[in-house]
Design a protein around this motif. Sequence first.
Motif, mmCIF file in Angstrom:
data_model
loop_
_atom_site.group_PDB
_atom_site.id
_atom_site.type_symbol
_atom_site.label_atom_id
_atom_site.label_comp_id
_atom_site.label_asym_id
_atom_site.label_seq_id
_atom_site.Cartn_x
_atom_site.Cartn_y
_atom_site.Cartn_z
ATOM 1 N N TYR A 1 -40.684 4.109 -14.312
ATOM 2 C CA TYR A 1 -42.101 3.805 -14.095
ATOM 3 C C TYR A 1 -42.850 5.116 -13.910
ATOM 4 C CZ TYR A 1 -40.173 -0.719 -12.673
ATOM 5 O OH TYR A 1 -39.483 -1.910 -12.613
ATOM 6 N N PRO A 2 -44.066 5.201 -14.395
ATOM 7 C CA PRO A 2 -44.884 6.354 -14.023
ATOM 8 C C PRO A 2 -45.230 6.259 -12.535
ATOM 9 C CG PRO A 2 -46.177 4.759 -15.255
ATOM 10 C CD PRO A 2 -44.771 4.286 -15.300
ATOM 11 N N GLU B 1 -56.823 6.556 -23.670
ATOM 12 C CA GLU B 1 -55.552 6.776 -24.354
ATOM 13 C C GLU B 1 -54.522 5.751 -23.873
ATOM 14 O OE1 GLU B 1 -55.851 11.590 -25.169
ATOM 15 O OE2 GLU B 1 -54.190 10.752 -24.032
ATOM 16 N N ARG B 2 -53.557 5.501 -24.715
ATOM 17 C CA ARG B 2 -52.503 4.580 -24.311
ATOM 18 C C ARG B 2 -51.724 5.194 -23.142
ATOM 19 N NH1 ARG B 2 -49.205 5.591 -29.818
ATOM 20 N NH2 ARG B 2 -48.076 7.481 -29.206
ATOM 21 N N GLU B 3 -51.187 4.323 -22.323
ATOM 22 C CA GLU B 3 -50.523 4.748 -21.095
ATOM 23 C C GLU B 3 -49.193 4.034 -20.979
ATOM 24 O OE1 GLU B 3 -51.484 4.772 -16.277
ATOM 25 O OE2 GLU B 3 -52.605 3.481 -17.636
ATOM 26 N N ALA B 4 -48.148 4.772 -20.673
ATOM 27 C CA ALA B 4 -46.837 4.171 -20.452
ATOM 28 C C ALA B 4 -46.858 3.411 -19.138
ATOM 29 C CB ALA B 4 -45.759 5.241 -20.426
ATOM 30 N N VAL B 5 -46.281 2.219 -19.145
ATOM 31 C CA VAL B 5 -46.297 1.360 -17.956
ATOM 32 C C VAL B 5 -44.917 1.260 -17.325
ATOM 33 C CG1 VAL B 5 -46.714 -1.008 -17.171
ATOM 34 C CG2 VAL B 5 -48.258 0.052 -18.835
ATOM 35 N N GLY B 6 -43.895 1.195 -18.136
ATOM 36 C CA GLY B 6 -42.541 1.097 -17.609
ATOM 37 C C GLY B 6 -41.570 0.806 -18.719
ATOM 38 N N CYS B 7 -40.279 1.014 -18.436
ATOM 39 C CA CYS B 7 -39.271 0.863 -19.486
ATOM 40 C C CYS B 7 -37.916 0.589 -18.855
ATOM 41 C CB CYS B 7 -39.220 2.146 -20.306
ATOM 42 S SG CYS B 7 -38.224 2.043 -21.797
ATOM 43 N N THR C 1 -38.748 6.230 -25.890
ATOM 44 C CA THR C 1 -39.709 5.131 -25.821
ATOM 45 C C THR C 1 -40.975 5.543 -25.069
ATOM 46 O OG1 THR C 1 -37.894 3.539 -25.839
ATOM 47 C CG2 THR C 1 -40.030 2.730 -25.116
ATOM 48 N N MET C 2 -40.816 6.252 -23.988
ATOM 49 C CA MET C 2 -41.955 6.565 -23.119
ATOM 50 C C MET C 2 -42.609 7.911 -23.418
ATOM 51 S SD MET C 2 -42.411 4.048 -20.748
ATOM 52 C CE MET C 2 -42.496 3.052 -22.220
ATOM 53 N N GLU C 3 -41.841 8.881 -23.946
ATOM 54 C CA GLU C 3 -42.340 10.258 -24.031
ATOM 55 C C GLU C 3 -42.606 10.759 -25.448
ATOM 56 O OE1 GLU C 3 -43.124 11.904 -21.368
ATOM 57 O OE2 GLU C 3 -42.257 10.549 -19.885
ATOM 58 N N PHE D 1 -46.438 -0.398 -22.904
ATOM 59 C CA PHE D 1 -47.588 0.497 -22.906
ATOM 60 C C PHE D 1 -48.823 -0.347 -22.692
ATOM 61 C CE2 PHE D 1 -46.955 4.934 -24.168
ATOM 62 C CZ PHE D 1 -45.617 4.938 -24.519
ATOM 63 N N ARG D 2 -49.889 0.291 -22.288
ATOM 64 C CA ARG D 2 -51.171 -0.394 -22.248
ATOM 65 C C ARG D 2 -52.252 0.538 -22.773
ATOM 66 N NH1 ARG D 2 -52.435 -0.787 -15.712
ATOM 67 N NH2 ARG D 2 -52.857 1.441 -15.362
ATOM 68 N N GLN D 3 -53.306 -0.072 -23.267
ATOM 69 C CA GLN D 3 -54.435 0.709 -23.742
ATOM 70 C C GLN D 3 -55.722 -0.029 -23.440
ATOM 71 O OE1 GLN D 3 -54.285 2.095 -27.844
ATOM 72 N NE2 GLN D 3 -55.625 3.799 -27.284
ATOM 73 N N ALA D 4 -56.591 0.646 -22.700
ATOM 74 C CA ALA D 4 -57.905 0.110 -22.382
ATOM 75 C C ALA D 4 -58.921 0.673 -23.367
ATOM 76 C CB ALA D 4 -58.284 0.474 -20.950
ATOM 77 N N PRO D 5 -60.025 -0.010 -23.574
ATOM 78 C CA PRO D 5 -61.051 0.480 -24.508
ATOM 79 C C PRO D 5 -61.512 1.884 -24.136
ATOM 80 C CG PRO D 5 -61.520 -1.769 -23.888
ATOM 81 C CD PRO D 5 -60.382 -1.321 -23.018
ATOM 82 N N GLY D 6 -61.503 2.774 -25.113
ATOM 83 C CA GLY D 6 -61.984 4.129 -24.892
ATOM 84 C C GLY D 6 -61.012 5.039 -24.171
#
Length: 126
Positions: free
Chosen positions: A60-61, A44-50, A106-108, A37-42
Amino acid sequence: EVQLVESGGGLVQTGGSLRLSCVVSGFSTDDHAIGWFRQAPGKEREAVGCISMGGRMIYYPDSLKGRFTVSRDKASKDTVYLQMNNLKPEDTAVYYCVADVDIHTTMENPSGPRYWGQGTQVTVSS
């Protein structure tokens, strides 16, 4: 004790590449899906891959297909990689290694994966 330890983050220019590593201990990766997952300032967290248990399935999204690749180390099943190519400033975020019982969970899962690493910062300069 379950531990997920990320490494490999840093500062890179637009168009560059980075490879993040996640070393897992305390459970078998054959029984879990390992993802990012990743999260940038401000934001929401985002799924990147699994990658699934056993490494047979990878998710992958759509927005990241083609630039990001998740893989397992062939020699050490306890290490999972996130290869990031053609990086853009909008990829700047803290990247977290995560794990749960399968890709979907994990992703959803709205509550998020069961296991999380401490995160590693990726900064892409323009």
